[in-house]
Design an enzyme around this catalytic site. Structure first.
Site, PDB file in Angstrom:
ATOM      1  N   ARG A 198      -8.019 -20.210  -1.587  1.00 50.13           N
ATOM      2  CA  ARG A 198      -7.033 -20.025  -0.526  1.00 50.13           C
ATOM      3  C   ARG A 198      -5.961 -21.124  -0.531  1.00 50.13           C
ATOM      4  NH1 ARG A 198      -5.590 -20.871   4.689  1.00 50.13           N
ATOM      5  NH2 ARG A 198      -4.870 -19.016   5.810  1.00 50.13           N
ATOM      6  N   LEU A 255      10.967   1.336   7.334  1.00 46.81           N
ATOM      7  CA  LEU A 255      10.376   1.788   6.076  1.00 46.81           C
ATOM      8  C   LEU A 255      11.041   3.128   5.737  1.00 46.81           C
ATOM      9  CD1 LEU A 255       8.067   1.213   3.982  1.00 46.81           C
ATOM     10  CD2 LEU A 255       6.861   3.051   5.155  1.00 46.81           C
ATOM     11  N   HIS A 300      -1.481 -20.998   0.402  1.00 40.09           N
ATOM     12  CA  HIS A 300      -0.389 -20.071   0.710  1.00 40.09           C
ATOM     13  C   HIS A 300       0.454 -19.712  -0.510  1.00 40.09           C
ATOM     14  CE1 HIS A 300      -1.544 -20.989   4.760  1.00 40.09           C
ATOM     15  NE2 HIS A 300      -0.566 -20.273   5.289  1.00 40.09           N
ATOM     16  N   TYR A 318       0.831  -1.204   0.000  1.00 38.51           N
ATOM     17  CA  TYR A 318       0.000   0.000   0.000  1.00 38.51           C
ATOM     18  C   TYR A 318       0.863   1.251   0.000  1.00 38.51           C
ATOM     19  CZ  TYR A 318       0.841   1.076   4.988  1.00 38.51           C
ATOM     20  OH  TYR A 318       1.415   1.417   6.186  1.00 38.51           O
ATOM     21  N   ARG A 343       8.476   3.992  -4.577  1.00 40.48           N
ATOM     22  CA  ARG A 343       8.504   3.038  -3.454  1.00 40.48           C
ATOM     23  C   ARG A 343       7.491   1.919  -3.678  1.00 40.48           C
ATOM     24  NH1 ARG A 343       7.489   5.266   2.515  1.00 40.48           N
ATOM     25  NH2 ARG A 343       5.368   5.462   1.695  1.00 40.48           N
ATOM     26  N   GLU A 392      12.106   2.745  14.415  1.00 47.98           N
ATOM     27  CA  GLU A 392      11.240   3.825  13.924  1.00 47.98           C
ATOM     28  C   GLU A 392       9.977   3.827  14.749  1.00 47.98           C
ATOM     29  OE1 GLU A 392       9.839   3.025   9.894  1.00 47.98           O
ATOM     30  OE2 GLU A 392       9.912   0.879  10.275  1.00 47.98           O
ATOM     31  N   LYS A 396       6.482  -1.855   2.037  1.00 47.84           N
ATOM     32  CA  LYS A 396       5.266  -1.263   2.614  1.00 47.84           C
ATOM     33  C   LYS A 396       4.110  -2.250   2.433  1.00 47.84           C
ATOM     34  CE  LYS A 396       3.055   3.262   3.147  1.00 47.84           C
ATOM     35  NZ  LYS A 396       3.189   3.433   4.588  1.00 47.84           N
TER      36      LYS A 396
HETATM   37  N1  PLP Z   1       7.515   3.900   9.064  1.00 50.53           N
HETATM   38  C1  PLP Z   1       6.378   3.195   9.118  1.00 50.53           C
HETATM   39  C2  PLP Z   1       6.363   1.870   9.812  1.00 50.53           C
HETATM   40  C3  PLP Z   1       5.201   3.700   8.522  1.00 50.53           C
HETATM   41  O1  PLP Z   1       4.070   2.988   8.568  1.00 50.53           O
HETATM   42  C4  PLP Z   1       5.256   4.974   7.898  1.00 50.53           C
HETATM   43  C5  PLP Z   1       4.058   5.547   7.273  1.00 50.53           C
HETATM   44  O2  PLP Z   1       3.006   4.997   7.268  1.00 50.53           O
HETATM   45  C6  PLP Z   1       6.462   5.670   7.881  1.00 50.53           C
HETATM   46  C7  PLP Z   1       7.575   5.102   8.468  1.00 50.53           C
HETATM   47  C8  PLP Z   1       6.573   7.012   7.240  1.00 50.53           C
HETATM   48  O3  PLP Z   1       6.523   6.901   5.843  1.00 50.53           O
HETATM   49  P1  PLP Z   1       5.989   8.084   4.945  1.00 50.53           P
HETATM   50  O4  PLP Z   1       6.786   9.288   5.293  1.00 50.53           O
HETATM   51  O5  PLP Z   1       6.227   7.612   3.560  1.00 50.53           O
HETATM   52  O6  PLP Z   1       4.537   8.242   5.264  1.00 50.53           O
END
Ligand code: PLP
Length: 283
Positions: free
Chosen positions: A100, A206, A102, A33, A52, A181, A148
């Site tokens: 379904r 991320l 895997h 997403y 991304r 993070e 993501k």
């Molecule tokens: N880290 C995580 C785990 C996130 O879910 C997000 C955003 O949803 C971010 C960092 C920040 O990413 P962005 O600046 O692209 O929204």
């Protein structure tokens, strides 16, 4: 005005939008997403989000063939149909619908779902003025946090734990005591030497689009950025700290685990970067 969603080729009333119960996104969280901010009716940093997205799709081997121009046209139309001026668009692409099992299905077409919502930027600004409380939590996620993926259980559990402690965000901590993070944002500190510090982009975080944009804005202002891991102790002793994300922009941290950070107010570097990011968004 009723909200409109986009589901696999059609714009439909949001409250009647649905996917198959055999959608692999629903069954396995087998999808990716993006969330893109909308400011003044325009997508913010669209090309970086799409870059991304393609990376996430490639890492998960989801065969997505729609052109970026077509995808952007759908998102822009969704923003228009929902009359979103300030807000965000959410979209996810699952591997598709299949019985379904895997293993990847032999034949399945990826399913795109997109929604748009309004956001009150004044409310974000108010939160930025006061700053937020965060709590630390163990990072129990998998080894590919750089993708993501729509699989977000550890993130939502950490966020919920934070909310139950009266905090806005959970700051995730690895087994060695270093911050990775936030549960839905990147984490930053201004260290004792005045450097802006954030963890290096790797499979452990991320790589936020706001993170990347902020690096550009900081560099323009001759603010020195060091990409390195920092510990929870460093976070607590930092001159300043903040998180960044598409929907919270640059959000100052004023307390960690119930302990005041600095003088308990957003610091000068955070305030400079809040203003710089606002300029970029034309807010
Ligand atoms: N880290 C995580 C785990 C996130 O879910 C997000 C955003 O949803 C971010 C960092 C920040 O990413 P962005 O600046 O692209 O929204």
């Amino acid at each position: 005005m009723s909200r409109i969603a986009y589901v696999d080729g059609r714009y439909v009333p949001h409250n009647r939008a649905a996917v198959s119960i055999d959608d692999r996104g629903y069954q396995f969280a087998d999808g990716v997403y993006e969330v893109i901010a909308v400011a003044g009716g325009r997508l913010v940093d669209g090309p970086r989000h799409l870059e991304r997205l393609h990376r996430s799709l490639k890492e998960l081997r989801i065969g997505w063939t729609m052109t970026d121009a077509a995808l952007l046209a759908i998102l822009t139309e969704l923003v228009r149909r929902n009359s979103v001026v300030d807000g965000s668009v959410y979209f996810q692409i699952s591997r598709g619908v299949a019985r379904r099992d895997h293993a990847f299905p032999a034949k399945a077409s990826p399913v795109l779902v997109a929604t748009a919502k309004r956001m009150d930027f004044a409310q974000v600004a108010k939160r930025q003025e006061g700053g937020i409380a965060v709590v630390t939590a163990p990072d129990i996620r998998w080894g590919r946090c750089d993708i993501k993926s729509i699989s977000l259980l550890p993130n939502i559990l950490a966020k919920q734990a934070a909310r139950e402690q009266g905090a806005y965000e959970a700051i995730l901590v690895d087994e060695r005591g270093f911050v990775t993070e936030g549960s839905s944002a990147n984490a930053w500190i201004v260290d004792r030497d005045g450097n802006l510090v954030t963890r290096t982009a790797s499979n452990e975080i991320l790589n936020g689009i706001t993170r990347l944009a902020l690096m550009d804005r900081a560099a323009e202002r001759q603010i020195r950025i060091v990409e390195r891991p920092f510990t929870v102790d460093e976070l607590k002793a930092a001159r300043e700290a903040f998180i960044t994300s598409t929907t919270s922009f640059v959000m100052p941290i004023v307390s960690v685990d119930g302990q005041k950070l600095g003088d308990g107010k957003p610091g000068p570097v955070a305030l400079t970067l809040i203003a710089a990011y606002r300029d970029q968004m034309n807010m």
